[in-house]
Design a protein around this motif. Structure first.
Motif, PDB file in Angstrom:
ATOM      1  N   TYR A   1       0.839  -1.194   0.000  1.00  0.00           N
ATOM      2  CA  TYR A   1       0.000   0.000   0.000  1.00  0.00           C
ATOM      3  C   TYR A   1       0.878   1.251   0.000  1.00  0.00           C
ATOM      4  O   TYR A   1       1.988   1.212   0.538  1.00  0.00           O
ATOM      5  CB  TYR A   1      -0.847   0.032   1.272  1.00  0.00           C
ATOM      6  CG  TYR A   1      -1.977  -0.949   1.297  1.00  0.00           C
ATOM      7  CD1 TYR A   1      -3.231  -0.597   0.820  1.00  0.00           C
ATOM      8  CD2 TYR A   1      -1.796  -2.219   1.827  1.00  0.00           C
ATOM      9  CE1 TYR A   1      -4.282  -1.498   0.854  1.00  0.00           C
ATOM     10  CE2 TYR A   1      -2.839  -3.129   1.870  1.00  0.00           C
ATOM     11  CZ  TYR A   1      -4.087  -2.756   1.379  1.00  0.00           C
ATOM     12  OH  TYR A   1      -5.112  -3.636   1.415  1.00  0.00           O
ATOM     13  N   PRO A   2       0.391   2.343  -0.563  1.00  0.00           N
ATOM     14  CA  PRO A   2       1.172   3.598  -0.494  1.00  0.00           C
ATOM     15  C   PRO A   2       1.047   4.259   0.887  1.00  0.00           C
ATOM     16  O   PRO A   2       1.320   5.440   1.045  1.00  0.00           O
ATOM     17  CB  PRO A   2       0.544   4.457  -1.598  1.00  0.00           C
ATOM     18  CG  PRO A   2      -0.834   3.922  -1.777  1.00  0.00           C
ATOM     19  CD  PRO A   2      -0.811   2.471  -1.380  1.00  0.00           C
ATOM     20  N   PHE A   3       0.553   3.509   1.866  1.00  0.00           N
ATOM     21  CA  PHE A   3       0.390   4.004   3.251  1.00  0.00           C
ATOM     22  C   PHE A   3       0.466   2.765   4.140  1.00  0.00           C
ATOM     23  O   PHE A   3       0.427   1.639   3.632  1.00  0.00           O
ATOM     24  CB  PHE A   3      -0.966   4.718   3.418  1.00  0.00           C
ATOM     25  CG  PHE A   3      -2.119   3.999   2.778  1.00  0.00           C
ATOM     26  CD1 PHE A   3      -2.724   2.915   3.405  1.00  0.00           C
ATOM     27  CD2 PHE A   3      -2.600   4.387   1.522  1.00  0.00           C
ATOM     28  CE1 PHE A   3      -3.774   2.244   2.809  1.00  0.00           C
ATOM     29  CE2 PHE A   3      -3.653   3.717   0.917  1.00  0.00           C
ATOM     30  CZ  PHE A   3      -4.239   2.640   1.574  1.00  0.00           C
ATOM     31  N   PRO A   4       0.608   2.934   5.470  1.00  0.00           N
ATOM     32  CA  PRO A   4       0.691   1.743   6.329  1.00  0.00           C
ATOM     33  C   PRO A   4      -0.510   0.824   6.114  1.00  0.00           C
ATOM     34  O   PRO A   4      -1.630   1.304   5.932  1.00  0.00           O
ATOM     35  CB  PRO A   4       0.678   2.330   7.742  1.00  0.00           C
ATOM     36  CG  PRO A   4       1.151   3.719   7.582  1.00  0.00           C
ATOM     37  CD  PRO A   4       0.675   4.187   6.229  1.00  0.00           C
ATOM     38  N   LYS A   5      -0.275  -0.466   6.122  1.00  0.00           N
ATOM     39  CA  LYS A   5      -1.346  -1.437   5.867  1.00  0.00           C
ATOM     40  C   LYS A   5      -2.451  -1.292   6.917  1.00  0.00           C
ATOM     41  O   LYS A   5      -2.184  -1.327   8.111  1.00  0.00           O
ATOM     42  CB  LYS A   5      -0.768  -2.852   5.905  1.00  0.00           C
ATOM     43  CG  LYS A   5      -1.751  -3.871   5.385  1.00  0.00           C
ATOM     44  CD  LYS A   5      -1.149  -5.234   5.194  1.00  0.00           C
ATOM     45  CE  LYS A   5      -2.155  -6.052   4.430  1.00  0.00           C
ATOM     46  NZ  LYS A   5      -2.504  -7.285   4.945  1.00  0.00           N
ATOM     47  N   PRO A   6      -3.696  -1.056   6.483  1.00  0.00           N
ATOM     48  CA  PRO A   6      -4.769  -0.854   7.473  1.00  0.00           C
ATOM     49  C   PRO A   6      -5.076  -2.125   8.278  1.00  0.00           C
ATOM     50  O   PRO A   6      -4.867  -3.224   7.802  1.00  0.00           O
ATOM     51  CB  PRO A   6      -5.981  -0.466   6.619  1.00  0.00           C
ATOM     52  CG  PRO A   6      -5.624  -0.723   5.214  1.00  0.00           C
ATOM     53  CD  PRO A   6      -4.162  -0.988   5.105  1.00  0.00           C
ATOM     54  N   TYR A   7      -5.580  -1.942   9.497  1.00  0.00           N
ATOM     55  CA  TYR A   7      -5.993  -3.064  10.345  1.00  0.00           C
ATOM     56  C   TYR A   7      -7.187  -3.783   9.763  1.00  0.00           C
ATOM     57  O   TYR A   7      -7.303  -4.991   9.804  1.00  0.00           O
ATOM     58  CB  TYR A   7      -6.422  -2.551  11.727  1.00  0.00           C
ATOM     59  CG  TYR A   7      -5.275  -2.314  12.653  1.00  0.00           C
ATOM     60  CD1 TYR A   7      -4.476  -3.363  13.081  1.00  0.00           C
ATOM     61  CD2 TYR A   7      -5.021  -1.034  13.121  1.00  0.00           C
ATOM     62  CE1 TYR A   7      -3.417  -3.128  13.938  1.00  0.00           C
ATOM     63  CE2 TYR A   7      -3.974  -0.789  13.979  1.00  0.00           C
ATOM     64  CZ  TYR A   7      -3.168  -1.842  14.387  1.00  0.00           C
ATOM     65  OH  TYR A   7      -2.135  -1.618  15.226  1.00  0.00           O
ATOM     66  N   ALA A   8      -8.128  -2.990   9.288  1.00  0.00           N
ATOM     67  CA  ALA A   8      -9.381  -3.543   8.776  1.00  0.00           C
ATOM     68  C   ALA A   8      -9.913  -2.597   7.723  1.00  0.00           C
ATOM     69  O   ALA A   8      -9.454  -1.455   7.629  1.00  0.00           O
ATOM     70  CB  ALA A   8     -10.390  -3.676   9.909  1.00  0.00           C
ATOM     71  N   GLU A   9     -10.861  -3.081   6.946  1.00  0.00           N
ATOM     72  CA  GLU A   9     -11.467  -2.225   5.931  1.00  0.00           C
ATOM     73  C   GLU A   9     -12.974  -2.286   6.073  1.00  0.00           C
ATOM     74  O   GLU A   9     -13.535  -3.363   6.174  1.00  0.00           O
ATOM     75  CB  GLU A   9     -11.140  -2.739   4.529  1.00  0.00           C
ATOM     76  CG  GLU A   9      -9.698  -2.677   4.169  1.00  0.00           C
ATOM     77  CD  GLU A   9      -9.477  -3.407   2.859  1.00  0.00           C
ATOM     78  OE1 GLU A   9     -10.304  -3.273   1.944  1.00  0.00           O
ATOM     79  OE2 GLU A   9      -8.500  -4.154   2.795  1.00  0.00           O
ATOM     80  N   ILE A  10     -13.609  -1.133   6.096  1.00  0.00           N
ATOM     81  CA  ILE A  10     -15.070  -1.102   6.151  1.00  0.00           C
ATOM     82  C   ILE A  10     -15.545  -0.100   5.101  1.00  0.00           C
ATOM     83  O   ILE A  10     -15.484   1.111   5.329  1.00  0.00           O
ATOM     84  CB  ILE A  10     -15.578  -0.690   7.548  1.00  0.00           C
ATOM     85  CG1 ILE A  10     -14.988  -1.630   8.614  1.00  0.00           C
ATOM     86  CG2 ILE A  10     -17.104  -0.714   7.602  1.00  0.00           C
ATOM     87  CD1 ILE A  10     -15.152  -1.150  10.023  1.00  0.00           C
TER      88      ILE A  10
END
Ligand SMILES: *[C@@H]1O[C@H](CO)[C@@H](O)[C@H](O)[C@H]1NC(C)=O
Ligand SMILES: CC(=O)N[C@H]1CO[C@H](CO)[C@@H](O)[C@@H]1O
Ligand SMILES: [Cu+2]
Length: 159
Positions: free
Chosen positions: A145-154
Motif C-alpha cells: 500500500y502507499p500508506f501503512p497497511k490498514p488493520y481492517a477495511e469497512i
C-alpha cells in the motif's frame, strides 16, 4: 524441460491473478425492506447497495451488464480514467447508448493509476439513486500500500 517451464509459467500466472476480473451485473426491480416497509427499487443483482468489485491496480475488468428492467440503463465507473476506452465509460448519450430493456452490454474497465476505493453508479436520470456500489482497487500483487497497511477495511457508501 519444456514441461517444467510450462508449469512454472502457470504458477506465475496464477500468483498474479488475485481477484476475478469478470463480473455479472443484472439490473432489475427488487423489493427492499427498510423500516418495516417494502419498496420496489432498481438494483444490481438484487442487492442494495450493489455488489462490490475487488481489483488490483492496473488490471482490466469485464462487467457483463444485463438489463432486466424496463428502463434504459448505463453504468459509469466513477473515478476510473479508462485510458483510450471511453466507449464503456457510461455517460448516457455522451460516450455510449443506453442498455435497453432486455439487452446486455460488456463493459470493459481499464484500471491504470487508480488505487483505493472508488465507485460505480448508474448514469441515467434517477436510476443512480439506487444503482451503485464500491470498487476497491488494491495494490498490484506483490507490492504494498502507499500508506501503512490498514488493520481492517469497512467500505461506507453514502446514498
Ligand atoms: C431508450 O433508448 C432508446 C435508444 O437510445 C431510445 O430510442 C428510447 O427512446 C429510450 N427510452 C426511454 C424511455 O428513454
Ligand atoms: C432477459 C430479458 O429480456 N429480461 C427482461 C428485460 O426487461 C424486460 C422489460 O422489463 C423484460 O420484459 C424482460 O423479461
Ligand atoms: Cu460518477
Amino acid at each position: 524441460m519444456a514441461m517444467k517451464t510450462y508449469t512454472l509459467f502457470l504458477i506465475l500466472l496464477l500468483a498474479n491473478v488475485a481477484f476475478a476480473n469478470h463480473y455479472h451485473f443484472i439490473v432489475k426491480e427488487t423489493s427492499i425492506k427498510r423500516l418495516c416497509k417494502s419498496k420496489k427499487i432498481l438494483t444490481v443483482n438484487g442487492k442494495f447497495p450493489g455488489p462490490t468489485i475487488y481489483a488490483n491496480k492496473g488490471s482490466t475488468l469485464i462487467v457483463h451488464v444485463l438489463n432486466n428492467s424496463k428502463y434504459n440503463i448505463t453504468i459509469h465507473w466513477h473515478g476510473v480514467k479508462q485510458p483510450r476506452n471511453p466507449w464503456s465509460d457510461g455517460p448516457v448519450y455522451i460516450t455510449q447508448c443506453p442498455i435497453q430493456p432486455g439487452s446486455k452490454f460488456k463493459q470493459k474497465i481499464i484500471l491504470s493509476d487508480e488505487e483505493g476505493t472508488i465507485w460505480w453508479h448508474a448514469h441515467n436520470k434517477w436510476a443512480r439513486a439506487t444503482v451503485y456500489g464500491a470498487i476497491i482497487v488494491y495494490p498490484k500483487p506483490g507490492t504494498s500500500y502507499p500508506f501503512p497497511k490498514p488493520y481492517a477495511e469497512i467500505p461506507i457508501i453514502l446514498g
